[in-house]
Design a protein around this motif. Structure first.
Motif, short mmCIF file in Angstrom:
data_model
loop_
_atom_site.label_atom_id
_atom_site.label_comp_id
_atom_site.label_asym_id
_atom_site.label_seq_id
_atom_site.Cartn_x
_atom_site.Cartn_y
_atom_site.Cartn_z
N ASN A 94 51.46 50.32 44.70
CA ASN A 94 52.00 50.01 45.99
C ASN A 94 50.93 49.53 47.17
O ASN A 94 51.05 49.56 48.15
N ALA A 95 49.72 48.99 46.41
CA ALA A 95 48.68 48.40 47.54
C ALA A 95 49.05 47.24 48.08
O ALA A 95 49.78 46.57 47.34
N PRO A 96 48.94 47.32 49.26
CA PRO A 96 49.74 45.95 49.97
C PRO A 96 48.58 44.96 50.21
O PRO A 96 48.35 44.32 51.14
N PHE A 97 48.15 44.34 48.89
CA PHE A 97 47.23 43.25 48.92
C PHE A 97 47.11 42.92 47.29
O PHE A 97 47.39 43.76 46.39
N SER A 98 46.65 41.77 47.10
CA SER A 98 46.53 41.34 45.88
C SER A 98 45.07 40.61 45.95
O SER A 98 44.08 40.42 46.77
N PHE A 99 44.27 40.49 44.95
CA PHE A 99 42.84 40.26 44.83
C PHE A 99 42.69 39.27 43.11
O PHE A 99 43.72 39.44 42.42
N GLU A 100 41.61 38.46 43.39
CA GLU A 100 40.98 38.16 42.30
C GLU A 100 39.33 37.89 42.23
O GLU A 100 39.07 37.98 43.30
N PHE A 101 38.96 37.83 41.04
CA PHE A 101 37.58 37.60 41.05
C PHE A 101 37.33 36.03 41.29
O PHE A 101 37.74 35.31 40.89
N GLN A 102 36.02 35.71 41.99
CA GLN A 102 35.64 34.49 42.50
C GLN A 102 34.88 33.98 41.30
O GLN A 102 33.90 34.20 40.86
N GLY A 103 35.69 32.84 40.88
CA GLY A 103 35.04 32.20 39.59
C GLY A 103 35.07 33.06 38.53
O GLY A 103 35.82 34.11 38.33
N ASN A 104 33.80 32.99 37.77
CA ASN A 104 33.50 33.91 36.57
C ASN A 104 32.39 35.08 36.96
O ASN A 104 31.57 35.28 36.25
N SER A 105 32.38 35.28 38.17
CA SER A 105 31.35 36.36 38.69
C SER A 105 31.40 37.68 38.17
O SER A 105 30.56 38.47 38.31
N ASN A 106 32.63 37.82 37.60
CA ASN A 106 33.10 39.13 36.90
C ASN A 106 32.28 39.22 35.44
O ASN A 106 32.37 40.35 34.94
N VAL A 107 31.61 38.30 34.95
CA VAL A 107 31.08 38.13 33.88
C VAL A 107 29.60 38.12 33.93
O VAL A 107 28.83 37.08 34.44
N LEU A 108 28.60 39.34 33.72
CA LEU A 108 27.56 39.54 33.89
C LEU A 108 26.74 39.41 32.52
O LEU A 108 27.14 40.11 31.72
N SER A 109 25.57 38.59 32.29
CA SER A 109 24.93 38.65 31.21
C SER A 109 24.21 40.09 31.03
O SER A 109 24.70 40.43 29.77
N SER A 110 23.46 40.35 31.58
CA SER A 110 22.93 41.83 31.14
C SER A 110 22.25 42.51 32.68
O SER A 110 21.97 41.77 33.56
N ILE A 111 22.18 43.80 32.50
CA ILE A 111 21.47 44.55 33.66
C ILE A 111 20.70 45.59 32.91
O ILE A 111 20.91 46.47 32.26
N ARG A 112 19.25 45.28 33.41
CA ARG A 112 18.17 46.06 32.91
C ARG A 112 18.51 47.66 33.56
O ARG A 112 19.12 47.90 34.71
N ASP A 113 17.84 48.73 33.11
CA ASP A 113 17.83 50.04 33.51
C ASP A 113 17.36 49.82 34.83
O ASP A 113 16.15 49.50 35.11
N GLY A 114 17.80 50.40 35.75
CA GLY A 114 17.50 50.46 37.36
C GLY A 114 17.66 49.19 37.89
O GLY A 114 17.40 49.28 39.20
N GLY A 115 18.36 48.16 37.17
CA GLY A 115 18.60 46.86 37.97
C GLY A 115 19.81 46.62 38.55
O GLY A 115 20.82 47.79 38.09
N THR A 116 20.20 45.83 39.31
CA THR A 116 21.49 45.53 40.00
C THR A 116 22.00 44.29 39.95
O THR A 116 21.28 43.22 39.77
N ALA A 117 23.13 43.76 39.80
CA ALA A 117 23.80 42.55 39.61
C ALA A 117 25.12 42.68 40.58
O ALA A 117 25.64 43.62 40.76
N SER A 118 25.55 41.58 41.01
CA SER A 118 26.58 41.42 41.90
C SER A 118 27.79 40.61 41.42
O SER A 118 27.44 39.69 40.60
N PHE A 119 28.92 40.77 41.91
CA PHE A 119 30.12 39.82 41.68
C PHE A 119 31.05 39.86 42.88
O PHE A 119 30.76 40.68 43.77
N PHE A 120 31.98 38.79 43.04
CA PHE A 120 32.76 38.73 44.30
C PHE A 120 34.11 38.93 43.88
O PHE A 120 34.62 38.44 43.04
N LEU A 121 34.62 39.53 44.78
CA LEU A 121 36.22 39.71 44.96
C LEU A 121 36.82 39.17 46.15
O LEU A 121 36.34 39.20 47.18
N VAL A 122 37.96 38.34 45.94
CA VAL A 122 38.72 37.99 47.07
C VAL A 122 39.84 38.61 47.31
O VAL A 122 40.76 38.61 46.13
N VAL A 123 40.18 39.34 48.32
CA VAL A 123 41.22 40.12 48.66
C VAL A 123 42.26 39.62 49.69
O VAL A 123 41.87 39.07 50.90
#
Length: 751
Positions: free
Chosen positions: A124-153
């Motif tokens: 019932n969510a009144p919106f659609s979304f997709e990931f921008q490009g292939n930003s949802n594929v992250l190579s690796s994240i070390r312990d304590g590390g941070t990575a980001s990806f983009f959502l288009v809503v």
């Protein structure tokens, strides 16, 4: 290991067989020829041999031939864990596309490799979304590390207002190659109503005089700004000085009827600097009170320069010229920065400058960056901008939160052998937004919450001092304690104060004892904001070591509602021991000759109860004293040193000679032993003055003896004299060198 055990077992079996075969041979008396073995004994030996063979076969089949069981190697445990760090809440506007950068953090203890992010929302969510490009594929994240990806809503143009959940699934492999999955959520809020909140700040504080003379008045102005979402009414500003500094003329309070949304109002206060005030910088604090704000007000501190009074040695000063806080409201997890601008406003360098950010103990707003930043050396006139990062948490409400910044530094003055540290605090505000979730129905009624106890009274030690400052072991001293009730409205009463020793590894028990009294004090009451002083007569035990001792001050008291409170603090008392430097009797010869050394020596004894440092012997005289100025270093208590030196006159006459033996105790106090002498220096002796007059003596050439030839031949005469002087000088130098080596050796052994 198995082969060694096998060989050992075989050896033991062979030894047992040999022993059983030999024992019967020694069971009887020896004879010239061995007796024949009895048939029964032989049969018994054969039976034992058979049993041993059976035992050996059993060991072979049941021990060595068993299959080896390998102990599995313990595999390391890999525990990565991926969660969304920000944003945790996102606001959406119907019909308006939003690009959201989502930060995922590995809060586990090992790498997460090949991370794939998947997302889903309710039907019932009144919106659609997709990931921008292939930003949802992250190579690796070390312990304590941070990575980001983009959502288009893409919210629907007619999207209904409300809160919606977006679920995230993180698929990856740990360092052992094992596939794992973690989940987390964020909240998406579509066009709802906002909460009217305030975030007033004080800025542009300035005095109408750059330099204020003691005994004069001045005006201090500031601007109160309202960047909140609604008009602000019922606010007031209070100007606060200090007991020993500047103070407001009159009440020092100014009420503000209304500050429009996004508007500003100017306030002004009249203050004065009393006569006799020491030269330096003095704080003026402006406290802002408004609905929903801190109970004690949000404060900003400004420093004014006062001159023309009593000179002081304070040479360093640090000022906060500006605090740039965030504007607008910030959602849960949304990071914002606060910039603290500092200036070294004194004539000298400010050392060990430290700024500590305190967002409060409730955890509503937490630091994302380090909460402590330091500047070891802050040069005069230098400016710095320190950036601190924060974010609201799920515990935050939709309201304003104050963040305090405590600034401390060494101001260049010294008291009790320590640099004096000045400190002050300023604040910045942030407007947090966290819509309250819809409560779920409860099968049982929720009991009403108990009223929270707020603004508890507190008692502190405003100041203390001992008289004398350095307390001599084995003597009495006065301890002055000044207590303050820090609450603005509540009186504290029935105050009981107990002094006790703080025991350490080096010291057990107390070195201080009250004189003609006890270690417990009682005070009837202290009014709000007032102080109460008391003086104790104390005695220091004679065997106390020379150092700083801690006294624990524990107090219990009650407020107006008879609620009981307890608290404690520690104070330090400096103790010194007896210092005594003894120098043995000695003298310097009163007569001497030019260019000839004058020797003297003496013993130095540390007969006090502390170690002595920087021991040296120095001689002041109009002579060559290079062999009498000696640095001898440390002299431990109960030990001694031996000095041996000499001075050499370079001209004739009568000269004063001053010998100074100096050192320092642990507190830096200098001890000296000074003695003065007079030395009369004569010219180098003339040998002809002591020779008989040879005039009139006649010697026949052929009858002159060797001795007569010496006195008549000037080359031989003076050559002999010079040779004798050289021989005597060599002997003296050898004796002095030998004596010095012995004295230095004995001194080193004392060390």
């Amino acid at each position: 290991m198995r082969n060694k055990t096998k060989e050992l077992t075989r050896g033991l079996l062979a030894l047992a067989i040999s022993f059983l075969l030999v024992v019967p041979a020694f069971a009887t008396e020896p004879t010239a020829s061995p007796a024949p073995v009895d048939s029964d004994v032989k049969q018994e030996l054969e039976s034992i041999q058979s049993q041993l063979n059976d035992l050996y076969s059993w060991i072979q089949s049941n021990v060595y031939n068993q299959p080896t069981t390998e102990v599995p190697t313990e595999k390391p445990v890999y525990t990565p864990l991926i969660k969304v760090s920000s944003p945790l809440n996102v606001n959406l506007t119907p019909g308006k596309e939003a690009v959201i950068e989502v930060f995922a953090k590995n809060v586990g203890s090992s790498y997460a490799n090949g991370v794939l992010v998947q997302a889903s929302t309710p039907t019932n969510a009144p919106f659609s979304f997709e990931f921008q490009g292939n930003s949802n594929v992250l190579s690796s994240i070390r312990d304590g590390g941070t990575a980001s990806f983009f959502l288009v809503v893409h919210p629907d143009s007619d999207a209904a207002a409300g809160n919606y959940t977006m679920d995230f699934k993180f698929s990856y492999k740990d360092e052992a190659g094992v596939s794992k999955t973690d989940t987390d959520i964020i909240q998406l809020r579509v066009a709802g109503s906002t909460v009217a909140t305030y975030n007033p700040v004080i800025k542009g504080i300035e005095a109408d005089k750059t330099q204020i003379e003691a005994g004069t008045s001045f005006n201090l102005s500031a601007v109160v700004s309202n960047p909140g979402s609604a008009d602000l009414s019922g606010a007031r500003v209070e100007a606060r000085g200090s007991v020993e500094g500047v103070s407001p003329n009159g009440s020092g309070t100014q009420s503000l009827e209304k500050i429009l949304k996004g508007g500003e109002v100017k306030v002004s206060f009249s203050l004065s600097a009393p006569k006799g005030l020491k030269d330096g910088s003095y704080p003026v604090t402006l406290a802002l009170f408004y609905p929903g704000g801190p109970e004690l007000g949000a404060t900003w501190t400004y420093y004014v320069d006062v001159s023309g009074g009593v000179s002081t040695s304070k040479s360093a000063r640090v000022e906060v010229t500006n605090i740039s806080g965030p504007s607008g409201q910030h959602n849960v997890g949304q990071v914002f920065d606060v910039v603290v601008s500092l200036k070294s406003a004194g004539p000298d360098v400010a050392k060990n400058v430290k700024v500590i950010a305190n967002a409060g103990a409730g955890g509503e707003v937490v630091p994302i960056s380090s909460s402590i930043q330091s500047i070891p050396n802050f040069e005069a006139g230098e400016t710095r901008d320190l950036v601190f990062s924060f974010a609201p948490t799920v515990a935050a409400k939709s309201q304003n939160y104050m963040i305090g910044f405590t600034v401390s530094y060494e101001n260049g003055t010294v008291e009790l052998d320590k640099y004096v540290v000045d400190s002050f605090e300023q604040f910045a505000g942030v407007l947090a937004y966290n819509p309250s979730p819809t409560p779920e129905p409860s099968p049982t009624p929720i009991p009403p919450e108990e009223p929270k106890k707020i603004s508890s009274p507190r008692i502190i030690i405003q100041s203390y001092k001992s008289d004398p400052v350095l307390v001599q072991a084995g003597s009495e001293f006065d301890l002055l304690l000044e207590f303050k009730n820090t609450h603005r409205t509540k009186t504290i009463s029935n105050i009981k104060v107990v002094l006790s020793a703080v025991e350490t590894v080096e010291q057990t028990g107390s070195v201080f004892m009250p004189v003609n009294g006890s270690n417990t004090l009682f005070m009837d009451e202290i009014l709000p904001g007032e102080t109460s002083s008391t003086t104790l007569r104390m005695y220091t035990v004679p065997n106390a070591l020379a150092r700083t001792y801690s006294l624990k001050v524990h107090y219990s008291f009650q407020d107006n509602d008879y609620n009981n409170y307890e608290d404690s603090e520690e104070i330090g008392i400096n103790v010194r021991q007896v210092t005594k430097l003894e120098v043995g009797e000695y003298s310097i010869p009163s007569d001497g000759f030019i260019y000839q050394p004058t020797y003297f020596s003496f013993n130095i004894i540390n007969s006090g109860k502390v170690n002595l440092n920087n021991l040296r012997v120095s001689v002041e005289a109009d002579m060559d004293t290079s062999n009498a100025n000696i640095y001898m270093g440390a002299l431990k208590l109960g030990s001694s040193a031996y000095f041996d030196g000499y001075i050499t006159p370079m001209s004739s006459g009568t000269f004063p000679v001053k010998v100074i033996v100096s050192c320092e105790d642990d507190s830096g106090t200098i001890l000296e032993d000074t003695r003065e002498f007079l030395v009369t220096v004569a010219e180098e002796p003339v040998m002809d003055a002591f020779m008989p007059d040879n005039e009139g003596l006649v010697f026949e050439e052929e009858e002159q003896s060797g001795i007569a030839l010496i006195f008549t031949n000037p080359w031989i005469k003076w050559g002999s004299i010079a040779g004798g002087v050289v021989v005597i000088a060599v002997i003296i130098i050898a004796i002095v060198a030998s004596k010095r080596r012995k004295s230095q050796k004995g001194w080193l052994e004392d060390e």
